[in-house]
Design a protein around this motif. Sequence first.
Motif: not given
Length: 260
Positions: A129-143, A171-182
């Motif tokens: 997706l051409g997203i900066p690799e630094g985003r990975i640490d942010e997301v891993l920490e979030t979850v 990972i792509a910093s969405p504004r909407l998240l759709i979760l089906d039976e998570p």
Amino acid sequence: MTSQVLERPAGTVEGAPAPAASGESLAVSTRGLTKRYGDATVVDDMDLEVPEGAVYGFLGPNGAGKSTTMKMLLGLVHASGGEAVVLGREMTPDNRLEVLREVGSLIEAPSCYPHLTARENLLVRTTLLGIPEGRIDEVLETVDLKDTGSKRAGRFSLGMKQRLGIAIALIASPRLLILDEPTNGLDPIGIEELRGLIRSFPKRGITVIVSSHILGEVEQTADDIGIITGGRLAYQAPLQRGQDLEALFMDVCRRTGVAA
């Protein structure tokens, strides 16, 4: 969004309030959304309204049309009629990819590479997706997967796999998240962890649509709810503090002539 109990062919729940106030900021709205497979109507004339910045609990008996509706919102299933507006844009085959740039999803089982670590799974996505690799640490920490190290995803617990699936969706910093039976298959600890994670998203500017058959969990998580029965949206309203969601759900199903 004001409370509304919606008409369906089997009858109407008594005391139906007025529709939602116009001008309310909506992350998702549908008008007459319909899906047919041959002679079978799976989703019928649905008018869904998901307020921006909310957790919207999407409920219904098995086979009611929840997953099909979510797939139409993601453009994975083409509607037979009506329209779906997602983050201000109508979802069509022509602009689906553009709309989905701001949408993350976890539908059915998490999609990950079992032979890769959590970090490596996310690196695949950031590279594509051409997203900066630094985003990975942010997301891993979030979850809460930052300390999984070299452990491969195939050896994760089900709860960890669900959190990795959500990390991929984020990972792509969405504004909407759709979760089906998570919460499917999760133990009580995994459910509690996921609940806290979902509740944190509106504070991060993310609207969430989450389907679940665990009513008590939705009661602790959602700001608004929609109940679908027999392919039609039978009830839609903000969830009130202290409201007995199970009693409401059973009442809506009974009054609309559908077994829960």
